[in-house]
Design an enzyme around this catalytic site. Structure first.
Site, PDB file in Angstrom:
ATOM      1  N   TRP A 326      -0.017  10.805   3.186  1.00 27.30           N
ATOM      2  CA  TRP A 326      -0.207  10.128   4.301  1.00 27.30           C
ATOM      3  C   TRP A 326       0.726   8.845   4.649  1.00 27.30           C
ATOM      4  O   TRP A 326       0.908   8.177   5.603  1.00 27.30           O
ATOM      5  CB  TRP A 326      -1.620   9.356   4.297  1.00 27.30           C
ATOM      6  CG  TRP A 326      -1.734   8.355   3.468  1.00 27.30           C
ATOM      7  CD1 TRP A 326      -1.390   8.419   1.915  1.00 27.30           C
ATOM      8  CD2 TRP A 326      -2.396   6.895   3.257  1.00 27.30           C
ATOM      9  NE1 TRP A 326      -1.724   7.226   1.304  1.00 27.30           N
ATOM     10  CE2 TRP A 326      -2.309   6.480   2.088  1.00 27.30           C
ATOM     11  CE3 TRP A 326      -2.997   6.019   4.498  1.00 27.30           C
ATOM     12  CZ2 TRP A 326      -2.905   5.127   2.003  1.00 27.30           C
ATOM     13  CZ3 TRP A 326      -3.516   5.012   4.063  1.00 27.30           C
ATOM     14  CH2 TRP A 326      -3.340   4.350   2.988  1.00 27.30           C
ATOM     15  N   ASP A 327       1.530   8.989   3.413  1.00 28.74           N
ATOM     16  CA  ASP A 327       2.842   8.040   3.493  1.00 28.74           C
ATOM     17  C   ASP A 327       3.644   7.911   4.628  1.00 28.74           C
ATOM     18  O   ASP A 327       4.069   7.289   5.299  1.00 28.74           O
ATOM     19  CB  ASP A 327       3.603   8.177   2.075  1.00 28.74           C
ATOM     20  CG  ASP A 327       2.837   7.871   1.031  1.00 28.74           C
ATOM     21  OD1 ASP A 327       1.672   8.499   0.913  1.00 28.74           O
ATOM     22  OD2 ASP A 327       3.485   7.760  -0.051  1.00 28.74           O
ATOM     23  N   GLU A 469      -7.636   4.017  -4.589  1.00 24.09           N
ATOM     24  CA  GLU A 469      -8.081   5.247  -5.191  1.00 24.09           C
ATOM     25  C   GLU A 469      -8.993   5.028  -6.810  1.00 24.09           C
ATOM     26  O   GLU A 469      -9.475   6.062  -7.369  1.00 24.09           O
ATOM     27  CB  GLU A 469      -6.831   6.241  -5.726  1.00 24.09           C
ATOM     28  CG  GLU A 469      -6.321   6.629  -4.392  1.00 24.09           C
ATOM     29  CD  GLU A 469      -4.798   7.327  -4.704  1.00 24.09           C
ATOM     30  OE1 GLU A 469      -4.139   7.209  -5.644  1.00 24.09           O
ATOM     31  OE2 GLU A 469      -4.638   8.301  -3.792  1.00 24.09           O
ATOM     32  N   LYS A 581      -6.643  -0.476  -6.527  1.00 23.68           N
ATOM     33  CA  LYS A 581      -5.220  -0.498  -6.880  1.00 23.68           C
ATOM     34  C   LYS A 581      -4.465  -0.896  -5.801  1.00 23.68           C
ATOM     35  O   LYS A 581      -3.327  -1.161  -6.021  1.00 23.68           O
ATOM     36  CB  LYS A 581      -5.428   1.112  -6.907  1.00 23.68           C
ATOM     37  CG  LYS A 581      -3.964   1.730  -7.047  1.00 23.68           C
ATOM     38  CD  LYS A 581      -4.078   3.087  -6.873  1.00 23.68           C
ATOM     39  CE  LYS A 581      -2.637   3.844  -7.320  1.00 23.68           C
ATOM     40  NZ  LYS A 581      -2.891   5.558  -7.175  1.00 23.68           N
ATOM     41  N   GLN A 582      -4.753  -0.700  -4.539  1.00 23.57           N
ATOM     42  CA  GLN A 582      -3.815  -0.986  -3.306  1.00 23.57           C
ATOM     43  C   GLN A 582      -4.831  -1.339  -2.254  1.00 23.57           C
ATOM     44  O   GLN A 582      -5.882  -1.240  -2.130  1.00 23.57           O
ATOM     45  CB  GLN A 582      -3.069   0.218  -3.049  1.00 23.57           C
ATOM     46  CG  GLN A 582      -3.941   1.382  -2.421  1.00 23.57           C
ATOM     47  CD  GLN A 582      -2.920   2.660  -2.314  1.00 23.57           C
ATOM     48  OE1 GLN A 582      -2.535   3.210  -3.204  1.00 23.57           O
ATOM     49  NE2 GLN A 582      -2.689   2.976  -0.962  1.00 23.57           N
TER      50      GLN A 582
END
Ligand code: IFM
Length: 728
Positions: A326-327, A469, A581-582
């Protein structure tokens, strides 16, 4: 004014892997790691090829590294001079990120005097099948020199060897390697030839997986001896008879000469920069980091084709299986939309052309529609393994659910296609297959919805993984649900439009789909800000998020037993805590910031940021962008610098469990661009026109850049809090 050069002024063997990424040159067809010419496979040199993948046995499928046609070294008075084996008197490595030129100059002391080797190389932007190299050798004595240069077929592979039936040939001093890939028997041809400016003997040798020219000469003190090398590459993906193509292009390249090829390569770079350079007055560090990031995005853009995307680690090697995530849509696309819309189309076309793979994946999990690959390779094949992490404690593969549960990927595809159409005005992307892609993604979410769970008149998405994630198999991840809603809404618009134009593919019942998707968009549950003490105004990332232990990041870090251990999954140290995580909720709020008031955006930014590990290079950019939207450019700034410097400084995560995940970080580069242009400059569309609402961090006094919008180019000039946009 930055000089557009980055350099290393001494040799540190330990930095080799990092510098391979930092000094990469590429042209979208190949990426050449910034390693030294004498490096063999153990030092991770690579000429990484875009779009051809291979599998050996049960190993992960990954892109192939070509036979190393940059391989070269020196012998002086019979002794080999290479790094790290011979300590140099001096060593410098440079990258011109204005023009994609890698160079090195190394001087060694020998028993009879000093000898200096300089090399330069580029992956031609003018013709992606060409790599140009140049050598210059000077000595302060009558050195007996042998320059060895050719092709090393013993390449660095993570899960190889991928190349078989290797044939090494010498045809009148032009060397070539022809090989086939293991799985699909694709032909790969690498051809090279050398032109020298001195009279000397030349031989060819084939030894230890290498075919090499041996070029002999004796130096006069102070005189410069140069050699030009031309490498040409073709594969069976480039049409029939790649060998003849490589040979004839090689001959032509040698006739034209290094400088002519370099000039046309540089001219393409200048053209690219004329649309994409971003000037940031007052802050050289930021300006360098940002344009260096854009250099990487340009170097990996697949301009040579009409349908291909960019892997998450660019063309820096085989990590992340060379796969597309998806980046591309969520982080890189905007840069191309605004500076090079043709490339943006190529990226989106890849998704449309891989719809079949996505439909097969959906069917394999019992869903309708299109469930795109989490790690997409050619044809939309999902390269993501069920066991994507190796447990450091047991050495056993860990069951991970990225492939099965990160269902937000299909919404990213719809987001990308719709954003492309809106930003460029090029609705031709929504042709028969484009419309189908949007509809099939919406059908996928529709089939995944759980309706009226516990009698409530809402629809939910259970058992998913959001952008964070670490928390697997959660219910109602806010980001995922909001993106699914976006997909339903987009599909309704696309279907209505296609019905009006009479272009709706025949297999669809437009009215029924509009009814279903409208209902789904209305009823899908979107988590709301909490009213509970302790997290008033905070949107829970998923059902039950606030029930997780609210440990601080440093408390969780203190629990680490092995520095490479994985933080998520069944036993991860973050899994039962609120440490993420993000950016997750923050990613959602950034995309849909207009639906939330500033206070809500701020409350969530402030709650989630200290709970975010930023364990992915994607994270910082999202925090930077949302900080801009809450009117805090100075708060955004360190996140922007982190994102823009992901490859310049390095320091990102290199391991997930026992799996090496290093490489370049194009998503961070794209996020840095978005922060500068959409955040600091505040570029947005109002009444069908681009406008700016600048809000610069203290260190940046002015900005100047161009953007494309709907086929027209605009020049944006910002000084302090004032900005102008002028049509060109
Ligand atoms: O797509 C990302 C993911 O969100 C986090 N892990 C790395 C992937 C590739 O960059």
């Amino acid at each position: 004014m930055p000089d557009w050069i980055i350099h290393e002024d001494k040799y540190e063997e330990a930095d080799g892997v990092l510098l391979g990424n930092r000094y990469l040159v590429g042209n979208g067809y190949v990426g050449i790691r910034g390693t030294l010419e004498e490096y063999k496979a153990d030092k991770l040199p690579a000429i990484n090829l875009a779009g051809i993948y291979d599998r050996v046995g049960d190993n992960w499928r990954e892109p192939i590294n070509l036979p190393n046609a940059c391989y070269s070294y020196l012998r002086v008075d019979g002794d080999i001079y290479t790094l790290p084996e011979r300590e140099p008197v001096s060593h410098r490595m440079e990258l011109s990120y204005r023009h994609g030129l890698f160079s090195r100059t190394t001087t060694w002391h020998t028993a009879r005097g000093n000898i200096t080797l300089s090399t330069e190389r580029f992956a031609s932007m003018a013709n992606v099948h060409i790599i140009g190299m140049k050598f210059a050798i000077t000595a302060d004595f009558h050195a007996d020199v042998e320059l060895l240069t050719g092709i090393d077929t013993d390449v660095w592979d993570i899960n190889g060897p991928h190349l078989e039936n290797k044939v090494m040939e010498d045809e009148n001093g032009s060397l070539r390697v022809i090989a086939t890939t293991h799985e699909q028997h694709k032909t790969v041809v690498v051809c090279e030839s050398v032109k020298v400016n001195y009279a000397g003997e030349s031989k060819t040798t084939v030894k230890d997986d290498k075919i090499l020219h041996r070029l002999f000469f004796v130096t006069k003190p102070g005189e410069k001896y140069t050699a030009e090398k031309f490498v040409t590459i073709f594969t069976s993906n480039d049409g029939p008879d790649p060998a003849s193509k490589a040979v004839s292009l090689n001959r032509l390249s040698a006739e034209r000469g290094y400088e002519a090829l370099k000039d046309e390569h540089v001219a393409v770079w200048e053209e690219l920069w004329s649309h994409s350079e971003v000037e940031l007055t007052g802050d050289e560090q930021a300006e360098t980091a940002l344009n260096y990031s854009l250099y990487h995005l340009h170097s990996i853009a697949p301009r040579h084709t009409d349908s291909l995307s960019i892997p998450a680690r660019g063309l820096s090697g085989q990590t992340y299986k060379g796969a597309v995530f998806w980046d591309t849509e969520m982080f890189m696309l905007d840069f191309f939309l605004m500076t090079d819309p043709k490339t943006a189309r190529i990226l989106m076309k890849y998704r449309i052309d891989t719809l079949d793979g996505a439909m097969k994946k959906a069917a394999s999990y019992g869903y309708d529609g299109a469930f795109y690959a989490w790690e997409s390779q050619e044809g939309g094949y999902d390269a993501c393994s069920d066991y994507n992490v190796t447990d450091v404690f047991t050495g056993r593969p860990m069951r991970t659910f990225f492939k099965d549960k990160q269902i937000h990927i299909s919404a990213a595809i719809v987001y990308g296609i719709c954003r492309y159409a809106e930003w460029t005005g090029d609705n031709s992307i929504l042709d028969h297959n484009g419309v189908k892609t949007v509809i099939e993604c919406a059908k996928f979410y529709y089939s995944a919805l759980l309706k009226h769970v516990s009698g409530r008149d809402i629809y939910e998405l259970h058992d998913v993984i959001g952008p964070d994630e670490y928390h697997e198999r959660v219910n109602n991840n806010g980001y995922t649900n909001r993106m699914a809603k976006f997909t339903f809404e987009s599909a309704v618009k696309v279907i209505k439009n296609a019905m009006d134009e009479g272009t709706l593919p025949k297999e669809y019942d437009g009215l029924k789909l509009v009814e279903e998707f409208t209902d789904a968009a209305e009823k899908i549950y979107i988590p709301q800000p909490s009213a509970e003490p302790g997290h008033v105004g905070v949107i829970p990332q998923f059902d039950g998020y606030f029930d997780k232990e609210d440990a601080s990041l440093s408390q969780v870090r203190d629990r680490i037993i092995n520095e490479k251990e994985y933080w998520g999954g069944a036993y991860g140290i973050a899994s039962d805590t609120q440490i993420i995580k993000q950016a997750d909720v923050v990613t959602w709020l950034n995309l849909f910031s207009r639906e939330h008031d500033r206070e809500e955006l701020r409350t969530n930014w402030e709650y989630y940021e200290p709970r975010t590990e930023h364990g992915s290079s994607l994270s910082a950019g999202m925090y930077a962008m949302l900080a801009c939207k809450i009117g805090e450019p100075d708060k955004a700034y360190p996140f922007f610098i982190k994102s823009a410097s992901a490859d310049l400084r390095g320091g990102g995560k290199e391991w997930a469990g026992l799996i090496y995940i290093g490489g370049t970080h194009p998503a961070a580069a794209g996020a840095a661009y978005m922060t500068a242009v959409e955040g600091f400059a505040g570029i947005t569309i109002e009444n069908g026109k681009p406008v700016c609402h600048p809000s610069l961090p203290k260190s940046i006094k002015a900005m100047k850049f161009k953007i494309f919008y709907q086929g027209k180019e605009y020049l944006v000039n910002i000084e302090g809090d004032k900005g102008t946009i002028e049509g060109l």
